[in-house]
Enzyme design. Structure first.
Site, PDB file in Angstrom:
ATOM      1  CB  CYS A   1      -6.571  63.439  30.201  1.00  0.00           C
ATOM      2  SG  CYS A   1      -6.512  62.385  31.616  1.00  0.00           S
TER       3      CYS A   1
ATOM      4  CG  HIS B   1     -11.165  56.372  30.646  1.00  0.00           C
ATOM      5  ND1 HIS B   1     -12.097  56.200  29.077  1.00  0.00           N
ATOM      6  CD2 HIS B   1     -10.246  56.609  30.674  1.00  0.00           C
ATOM      7  CE1 HIS B   1     -10.418  57.142  28.255  1.00  0.00           C
ATOM      8  NE2 HIS B   1      -9.907  57.254  29.963  1.00  0.00           N
TER       9      HIS B   1
ATOM     10  CB  CYS C   1      -7.233  58.078  27.055  1.00  0.00           C
ATOM     11  SG  CYS C   1      -6.682  57.479  27.860  1.00  0.00           S
TER      12      CYS C   1
END
EC number: 2.3.1.16
Length: 387
Positions: A373, A343, A91
């Site tokens: 995160c 995302h 991520c």
């Protein structure tokens, strides 16, 4: 050591992954479009003088495989002499791309870089081809590789109720819709051609995934998505699935001055940390604390925060433990976040940093912090300072 400045920052609209605007547009094209756009917006930068391109992408297979950074650069007709590399910290990939390029500039190995990231989650799903080593089960719970269950764990540990999650998720959509209506995203979005529901080519200059009609009541009607018996995390309180890219033009401060380019901000500090994979969503807390320590700042010094909303259940514990609950509507994710915008994994670090820079300028904030995160237990953070 050279100071690293951000000269420009842009992104595509966020397209819906399932049958959305970019269903016929490839990840390389989204990336190449932003590379070309940054250079056309900054004509004093000769493409041949770029020292490197750092591009985040998580699922490096199919159209995103074989070094998508280089493929996109070739599509963008950037001179062959300019190298390009694809970066993967899950991520945090495009924020890691920013960190890698910044370090190259700091030590004098580069003066001008393009950084960014992309993920087409409609073409290359998050779990495509994933095959965890069986031996990991000796050290890490299987559920630690299931992001939704790690969010459930954090919710239980921190007393985050279903209602709190739904209220935060509704806030994300409402704020993103309000920001769109007010034109606040116009400074960062570069229009991209996609296709409407009938397959007709159309120019998109706004995010497709925001649901302005979202309410707490509509979210409360959804079933738990990951733990059907005792769960509180739903699809509505999780980050949307979207396709998109984001990019930045960064330089050494001396190079920007030499070319007469106005720097929007400089990188004050950077940090990456590890944490327990079972609570991977907690990574922004230690990452932000370390970045602030390196910057010589406190949480109170930061005027605006962008915290990637993987799940409401993980964002709220981070906000709580960073001491920001009472500042939520003054400082945190003021234009909504990934619950509303989605995302796209390799894109998000550059996306939230781009949004942060615009918020810092709009609110005349000296310092801003972007953090996120990272799956399997990491966190990443960057402190920016306006110049």
């Amino acid at each position: 050591m050279e100071k690293v400045v951000i000269v420009d920052a842009i992104r595509t609209p966020m397209g819906r992954s399932k049958g959305g605007a970019f269903r016929h547009v490839r990840a390389e094209d989204l990336s190449a479009h932003l590379m070309r756009s940054l250079l056309s917006r900054n004509p004093s930068v000769d493409p041949a003088t770029l020292d490197d391109i750092y591009w985040g992408c998580v699922q490096q297979t199919l159209e995103q495989g074989f070094n998508i950074a280089r493929n996109a650069a070739l599509l963008a007709e950037i001179p062959h002499s300019v190298p390009a590399t694809t970066v993967n910290r899950l991520c945090g990939s495009s924020m890691q791309a920013l960190h890698d390029a910044a370090r190259a500039i700091m030590v004098g190995d580069a003066r001008t870089c393009l950084i960014g990231g992309v993920e087409h989650m409609g073409h290359v799903p998050m779990s495509h081809g994933v095959d965890f080593h069986p031996g990991l089960s000796r050290n890490v719970a299987k559920a630690a590789g299931m992001m939704g269950l790690t969010a459930e764990m954090l919710a239980r540990m921190h007393g985050i109720s279903r209602e709190m999650q739904d209220r935060f998720a509704a806030r994300s959509h409402q704020r993103a819709a309000a920001a769109t209506q007010a034109g606040h995203f116009a400074a960062e979005i570069v229009a991209v051609c996609g296709h409407d529901a009938d397959g007709v080519l159309k120019r998109y200059d706004a995010d497709e995934v925001i649901r302005p009609e979202t309410t707490v009541e509509s979210l409360m009607a959804l079933r738990p998505a990951f733990d059907p018996v005792d769960g509180t995390v739903t699809a509505g309180s999780s980050s949307a699935l979207s396709d998109g890219a984001a990019a930045m033009l960064i330089m050494s401060g001396s190079q920007a001055r030499q070319q007469g380019l106005k720097a929007r901000a400089r990188i004050r500090s950077m940090a990456v940390v590890g944490c327990d994979p079972s609570i991977m969503g907690y990574g922004p807390v230690p990452a932000s604390q370390l970045a602030l320590k390196r910057a010589g700042l406190s949480i109170a010094d930061i005027g605006v925060f962008e915290l990637n909303e993987a799940f409401a259940a993980q964002t709220l514990p981070c906000i709580k433990d960073l001491g920001l609950m009472d500042k939520l509507d003054e400082k945190v994710n003021l234009n909504g976040g990934a619950i509303a915008l989605g995302h796209p994994l390799g894109c998000s670090g550059a996306r939230i940093s781009t949004t942060l820079l615009n918020l810092m300028e709009r609110r005349d904030a000296q310092f801003g912090l972007a953090t996120m995160c990272i799956g399997l237990g990491q966190g990443i953070a960057t402190v920016f300072e306006r110049i």
